[in-house]
Design a protein around this motif. Structure first.
Motif, mmCIF file in Angstrom:
data_model
loop_
_atom_site.group_PDB
_atom_site.id
_atom_site.type_symbol
_atom_site.label_atom_id
_atom_site.label_comp_id
_atom_site.label_asym_id
_atom_site.label_seq_id
_atom_site.Cartn_x
_atom_site.Cartn_y
_atom_site.Cartn_z
ATOM 1 N N CYS A 925 0.842 -1.190 0.000
ATOM 2 C CA CYS A 925 0.000 0.000 0.000
ATOM 3 C C CYS A 925 0.880 1.243 0.000
ATOM 4 C CB CYS A 925 -0.902 -0.022 1.236
ATOM 5 S SG CYS A 925 -1.788 1.518 1.508
ATOM 6 N N VAL A 927 1.235 4.861 1.343
ATOM 7 C CA VAL A 927 0.755 5.711 2.427
ATOM 8 C C VAL A 927 1.572 6.996 2.398
ATOM 9 C CG1 VAL A 927 0.340 5.869 4.915
ATOM 10 C CG2 VAL A 927 0.215 3.652 3.777
ATOM 11 N N GLU A 973 -8.163 8.093 6.486
ATOM 12 C CA GLU A 973 -8.664 7.661 5.174
ATOM 13 C C GLU A 973 -9.211 8.897 4.481
ATOM 14 O OE1 GLU A 973 -12.498 5.366 3.261
ATOM 15 O OE2 GLU A 973 -11.947 4.946 5.346
ATOM 16 N N LEU A 994 -8.210 -0.946 3.202
ATOM 17 C CA LEU A 994 -7.495 -0.811 1.932
ATOM 18 C C LEU A 994 -8.275 -1.417 0.779
ATOM 19 C CD1 LEU A 994 -3.829 -1.585 3.015
ATOM 20 C CD2 LEU A 994 -4.757 0.602 2.311
ATOM 21 N N HIS A 995 -8.876 -2.578 1.038
ATOM 22 C CA HIS A 995 -9.589 -3.257 -0.047
ATOM 23 C C HIS A 995 -10.945 -2.632 -0.344
ATOM 24 C CE1 HIS A 995 -6.772 -6.451 -0.878
ATOM 25 N NE2 HIS A 995 -6.600 -6.641 0.416
ATOM 26 N N HIS A 1002 -7.151 7.444 -0.491
ATOM 27 C CA HIS A 1002 -5.804 7.048 -0.089
ATOM 28 C C HIS A 1002 -5.677 7.200 1.426
ATOM 29 C CE1 HIS A 1002 -5.482 11.442 -0.720
ATOM 30 N NE2 HIS A 1002 -4.646 11.403 0.331
ATOM 31 N N LEU A 1003 -4.563 6.732 1.954
ATOM 32 C CA LEU A 1003 -4.270 6.840 3.380
ATOM 33 C C LEU A 1003 -3.147 7.858 3.584
ATOM 34 C CD1 LEU A 1003 -4.292 3.117 4.594
ATOM 35 C CD2 LEU A 1003 -6.166 4.764 4.614
#
Length: 1199
Positions: A925, A927, A973, A994-995, A1002-1003
């Motif tokens: 991911c 971040v 988030e 995330l999924h 995005h984070l």
């Protein structure tokens, strides 16, 4: 290398004819006529069982082998003659069981050794037996006598009884003389300069080779070396060494050429250096050493106590051993000027020798080692790292010295020095200089302004000698108040050096081709006053060119075979030029590199010079939160370690390149990104020439360097990335694949997968659809089978197999645990990861048909590298899987995480099938830190168990962000399309979020500025409900409440633990704590925990205030509903959001000590599991996972 005229190759027999040199048991198999020196005729088995020690390591062995060396020709021979010899027997072999085969041997006996040869013309023996090892000599029948050692019996036969009697008497006299000498002067344990196994051309098995002093000794194996019984000794006074190819070299003598081969080029370099030192030792003289050793304290090394030290530090007036001398030399001539007692004869004047008699080791220890704790003292067997650390503290920092009464008082120290040099008190002068007195301080007398001039005026020649040797010495200058500061590095001394080097023309681009010797020109080079100049010869006045030290940006040391000269180095400048220099001698090249490095590296970064490096220089970088501006740091590349001194941190930091999580290049090869657990480093290339070299060197250092496990790219848990990649992929894609590991993949595809993983496993991302599970499983099996030493190591293999035969289960498990602890760390971690994976595979045996027994049949021969005929190899694997929890001490928490990972994989499989989307490859991911930007992004691998707080701490650790008090760092988030964001609760699992993220989300990790106000509100709040007016807007197509969709309307809301209620009218305050009257039903209500609350409302809806909330509700039918709320004040917004946070996530909104939260250690099993859908139907998946999660400990393999 010592240059000597080599004998013609035609006149010197090659090592392929070594059958006359070695014992008969070592001769090539076609020479079958003898089997001498083979106990019970089993030399082949012994060869298989003999330990395979690295040639770069010197094992700890009893002192017996080094108590004496095979005699030189000058040693008087006691007796010599022809004898018939029988192969040596074990110590308890009866005379009737002895072999009747005898060979005629030429035997020599001196005071130390009994040696025998093929003929009286041979220079090298077939065997030498130390007299000190002989326990008894006895006569037997038929003119025979026995020479009996600890575990060997050598039988000789003479032509007559009289001759036998002479030999026995000579041996017994030699034994008696040996015992007498041992009583008068006990033997000192010696340590060889180099020892290890080498291949010798023409010999079937490796020999154990030892370099000791001026000799090279050959032994059959380590066991015989420990016993002192060897094959032959090579006197290096007639030897020469020559590099032949990448891993081979020749030792040439007038009588024979010995062709040796090593495992690696590094080992070869170490052996070459050791043998060249032995040659220099052999050609040295003992005159100076004997004079220096006349004083008893000088007979032992001043630092470690090793006997017969033959090196000295002439400015410190200390006699030291060869091992300590190497570390003294690395401290540099400004700290210790190292010279040989045997070779540097011109240095040793009468005054210097007399100075050593007055000072020497006794006075040196009283000053420099006055306060050495026993736990920090050096010993002859101390490692190089321990020596370097100790000597650095001792002489550079002055940690153990005896402090003078004027320490810290500079003026008084200087005055006392000027007085001391007029006397014969050399120890006082030594103490004053060692405690900080300035050697060139002003004495107050214009006619004798310096201490040296004062000593000359007073006629103190030994004081003058001592002062001259310390004119450029850099003495410790520690602050008496703060002894941890290293003031010795504040003022950088002027570095000077000169000598001949070979040089090529400078270039403006990287060298692509090898430069031959003919392309180098011999130049006289001088490094002085910050300039490196090179001249046509030593008499030239005008230089051909010069390099200013201030312009040097990088210093590189290529491999020995890179160019025509074995030892070369490259100098890069700011003007984008590269200068290539070469030297005939490795030591000379190292000294030049050290001097140049010391000249251009600033004082605060000179810690980088304490170890060898392949590349050294300054580079621009960005790190931490300072990504807006570029800073300059100093970097040193040493093997697979990149050591850095950052501008903001004076201490050295190290990056383990083979353990990087990510290595990538951004832009047009302008930025190198290194991601390590806890930090991300951006290295920028301001100069293309030297940065291109840095890129290639770092990429090479970060790649796998060999075939063994420890040479692979490694993860945080010391599991090779190549193993992790395969296990991870099969865990996600192949747990339910029928016949997984039993079926073989396509050979060509398997080979491609394995080659790509071997090349750079870190950059390989296995994806479903691109790689079949059978190809990946076959690649993993082939990798494990091809390991040179095997997963369980050759030395321990038989112990593992023997354990499988133990019937008592408790004893067997305990033994497995012991053996596991004996494995190297990387092997141990890999075994656990693999068995943990196989444990999960067999839990799905109903679907994949691979129970414990079937897996053991496949992996037993693979891991033990056998042909499958031995059933015990499968039994070991089966035992490890069956007793996985107990053998590897797996606790309930680790099992729980395994269940969560597998369950998460299944859920994602079901969700992916339902939505028609699939996730493939490692789930990494992106971040962001504080804001979404290229320079703030971080790529993080997300395991199923990772929480929002763990992710936050991971990002902050990577960027070296320190959490201050009342810093509420949180993971958000962010939904860009809705112009809203949501702070995640610190316990929320990141993976499901995330999924569920869309392409516009995005984070980001940033400070939550409102958290302190929220916590204060919740602390003062009574009860856990909230009610009040808010402005409300809904999407009619989603809610269907019949309200206009064009604007916001006032509505009354009540929030409690169970639900959120919406009313059209304002409720009676008396009913706020409970529910409304039945006649006033809410217009709408939603379960509290089904709501997702975001901060913000998108602007195109024209919210009436800037303090809004976006609320998302997901129904049981997975339908998504969304509406918007606006508050009148910021405080009101915080109160509502805090109440939602509290009711949805329990009593704790923020951990009590967020800054002390420790991330859980990475899973030793296989790290984080990225989510890829599994094969097989959903029903099969559910059945398998249900069985797995219900009771993972109950899974038993079928009988």
């Amino acid at each position: 290398m010592v240059n000597k005229e080599e004998p013609s190759l035609e006149d010197v027999p090659r090592a392929v004819s070594l059958t006359s040199l070695l014992s008969e048991g070592d001769e090539p198999e076609e020479e079958f006529h003898d089997y001498e020196d083979i106990p019970n005729g089993t030399w082949d088995d012994i060869g298989l069982r003999s330990p395979s020690f690295s040639s770069s390591l010197v094992p700890e062995v009893p002192p017996t082998p080094m108590e004496g060396l095979p005699s030189t020709p000058s040693t008087p021979v006691i007796k010599v003659g022809w004898l018939n010899k029988n192969p040596p027997q074990g110590p308890h072999i009866s005379s009737t069981a002895r072999s009747y085969i005898y060979q005629k041997r030429w035997v020599k006996l001196d005071s130390d050794y009994l040696r025998y040869f093929d003929s009286d013309k041979d220079a090298y023996s077939k065997r030498f037996i130390p007299v000190s090892c002989i326990s008894r000599v006895s006569g037997i029948s038929d003119q025979k006598f026995e020479v009996i050692t600890h575990n060997r019996t050598f039988v000789f036969r003479t032509e007559s009884d009289a001759e036998r009697k002479d030999w026995m008497q000579a041996l017994q006299q030699a034994m008696e003389e040996q015992r007498r000498r041992a009583q008068l002067e006990p033997p000192c344990p010696g340590i060889p300069d180099q020892a290890g196994n080498l291949e010798l051309r023409g010999v079937k098995n490796k020999l154990y080779v030892v370099v000791a002093g001026d000799k090279v000794l050959l032994y059959k194996n380590l066991e015989e070396y420990q016993l002192g019984i060897g094959i032959t000794a090579i006197d290096m006074s007639v030897g020469n060494v020559k590099d032949t190819d990448r891993r081979s070299f020749d030792l040439t003598t007038p009588y024979r050429i010995f062709s040796f081969s090593t495992e690696t080029e590094l080992e070869k370099a170490e052996w070459l250096e050791a043998m060249q030192d032995a040659i220099a030792e052999a050609l040295s003289t003992m005159d100076v050493a004997e004079q220096i050793w006349a004083d008893a304290p000088n007979r032992l090394c001043a630092d470690c106590g090793a006997p017969h030290p033959d090196w000295a530090s002439i400015n410190l007036c200390l006699v030291i051993c060869k091992r300590c001398a190497g570390e003294h030399r690395w401290l540099g001539p400004s700290v210790s000027k190292v010279r040989s007692l045997k070779m540097d004869r011109k240095v040793w004047t009468e005054d210097l020798i007399e100075l050593f008699h007055h000072l020497g080791n006794e006075a040196g220890r009283r000053f420099w080692a006055a306060n050495v704790p026993p736990s920090e003292a050096l010993h002859p067997s101390s490692s190089p790292e321990d020596r370097r650390h100790h000597l650095e503290a001792k002489y550079r920092e002055g940690k153990y010295r005896r402090y003078h009464r004027f320490f810290g008082k500079q003026e008084e120290l200087d005055k006392a020095l000027c007085v001391a040099v007029t006397t014969t008190d050399l120890e006082e002068t030594q103490a004053l200089l060692g405690c900080g007195a300035a050697i060139n301080c002003f004495s107050g007398d214009p006619e004798a302004p310096t201490p040296l001039a004062v000593a000359r005026q007073a006629g103190q020649r030994l004081q003058m000698e001592f002062l001259r040797n310390n004119q450029t010495s850099e003495m410790p200058r520690l602050d008496p108040v703060s002894l941890v500061e290293k003031h010795y590095s504040v003022i950088q001394p002027t570095v000077s050096h000169s000598g001949f080097l070979f040089k090529t023309a400078s270039v403006a681009k990287p060298l692509q081709e090898r430069r031959s010797r003919e392309e180098f020109s011999r130049r006289w080079c001088v490094l002085s006053e910050g300039v490196l100049s090179y001249y046509e010869n030593e008499r030239a006045v005008v230089p051909n060119g010069e390099i200013r030290v201030s312009e040097i940006v990088c210093l590189s040391v290529p491999p020995s075979d890179a160019h025509g000269f074995d030892s070369t180095f490259e100098v890069y400048t700011e003007t984008e030029r590269m200068y290539l220099f070469g030297s005939e001698s490795r030591d000379l090249a190292r000294e030049w590199v050290r001097c140049i490095a010391k000249a251009f590296v600033p004082a605060h970064a000179e810690e980088l010079l304490c170890r060898d490096f392949e590349r050294l220089g300054r580079l621009s970088y960005k790190a931490g939160l300072s990504l807006q501006r570029t800073q300059e740091g100093w970097f040193a590349l040493s093997r697979s370690e990149l050591r850095v001194v950052f501008k903001e941190s004076p201490s050295e930091e190290a990056l383990q390149l083979r353990k990087l999580q990510e290595l990538s290049i951004e832009g047009d090869k302008e930025v190198l990104v290194l991601v390590e657990r806890g930090r991300t480093l951006y290295i920028q290339g301001e100069r293309k020439l030297d940065f291109t070299g840095w890129l290639g060197a770092i990429q090479k250092a970060a790649a796998s360097s060999g075939d063994t496990l420890s040479e692979q790219q490694l993860g945080d848990s010391d599991i090779p990335v190549i193993v992790y990649r395969c296990i991870d992929y099969i865990t996600q894609c192949g747990l339910t694949s029928e016949g997984i590991y039993r079926k073989c993949g396509q050979t060509s595809k398997t080979q491609r997968v394995l080659e790509s993983l071997r090349r750079d496993a870190r950059s390989v991302h296995l994806k479903e659809g691109e790689h079949h599970v059978d190809d990946v499983s076959s690649a993993l099996k082939r990798f494990l089978r091809d390991l040179p030493d095997g997963l369980f190591t050759r030395t321990q293999r038989s112990a593992w197999l023997d354990t499988a035969a133990i019937e008592n289960e408790e004893e067997k498990i305990s033994r497995y645990q012991e053996l596991l602890g004996l494995l190297p760390p990387v092997n141990r971690a890999t075994v656990k990861a693999l068995i943990s994976h196989l444990y999960c595979v067999q839990c799905f045996s109903e679907t994949n048909q691979m129970n414990t027994h079937n897996l053991a049949i496949v992996f037993g021969p693979t891991l033990f590298q056998t042909d499958g005929q031995d059933y015990k190899v499968g039994r070991v694997v089966e035992d490890l899987i069956d007793h996985y929890v107990r053998v590897f001490s797996v606790d309930e928490e680790e099992l729980r995480k395994q269940r969560e990972e597998i369950t998460a994989i299944v859920k994602m499989r079901v969700a992916g099938s339902a939505s028609g989307t699939q996730h493939a490859g490692d789930f990494i991911c992106t971040v962001y830190l504080e804001k979404k930007a290229t320079e703030t992004e971080q790529h993080v691998k997300i395991p199923a168990s990772m929480t929002a707080q763990e992710l936050t701490m991971e990002i902050l650790d990577r960027r070296n962000v320190r959490i201050k008090e009342k810093d509420y760092w949180t993971c958000f988030e962010v939904n860009e399309r809705e112009e809203a964001e949501r702070p995640l609760h610190y316990t929320e699992k990141v993976l499901p979020i995330l999924h569920s993220l869309g392409t516009d989300s995005h984070l980001v990790v940033k400070k939550y500025l409102a958290m302190e106000a929220m916590l204060m509100y919740l602390a003062s709040k009574v009860g856990d409900t909230k009610h009040g007016m808010m402005k409300f807007r809904e999407d009619r197509s989603l809610l269907g409440l019949g309200l206009p969709t064009g604007s916001f309307h006032d509505r009354y809301f009540m929030l409690n633990r169970s639900c959120l209620r919406l009313f059209k009218e304002i409720r009676n305050p008396k009913q706020h704590s409970g529910g409304p009257e039945n006649s006033h039903k809410p217009e709408k209500e939603w379960p509290t925990k089904s709501l997702t609350i975001y901060l913000g409302v998108k602007k195109k809806l024209r919210p009436p205030t800037c303090w809004g909330l976006t609320v998302v509700h997901e129904t049981e039918k997975r339908e998504r509903q969304q509406w918007y709320l606006c508050c009148d004040t910021q405080m009101e917004l915080r109160e509502w959001f805090a109440t939602f946070f509290l009711l949805q996530h329990g009593e704790t909104v923020w951990p009590s000590e967020p800054s002390k939260v420790v991330r859980p250690a990475p899973e030793s099993r296989l790290g984080s599991v990225s989510l890829i859908p599994l094969r097989g139907s959903e029903n099969e998946m559910r059945r398998s996972v249900a069985a797995f999660t219900s009771d993972p400990l109950s899974a038993q393999s079928p009988p």
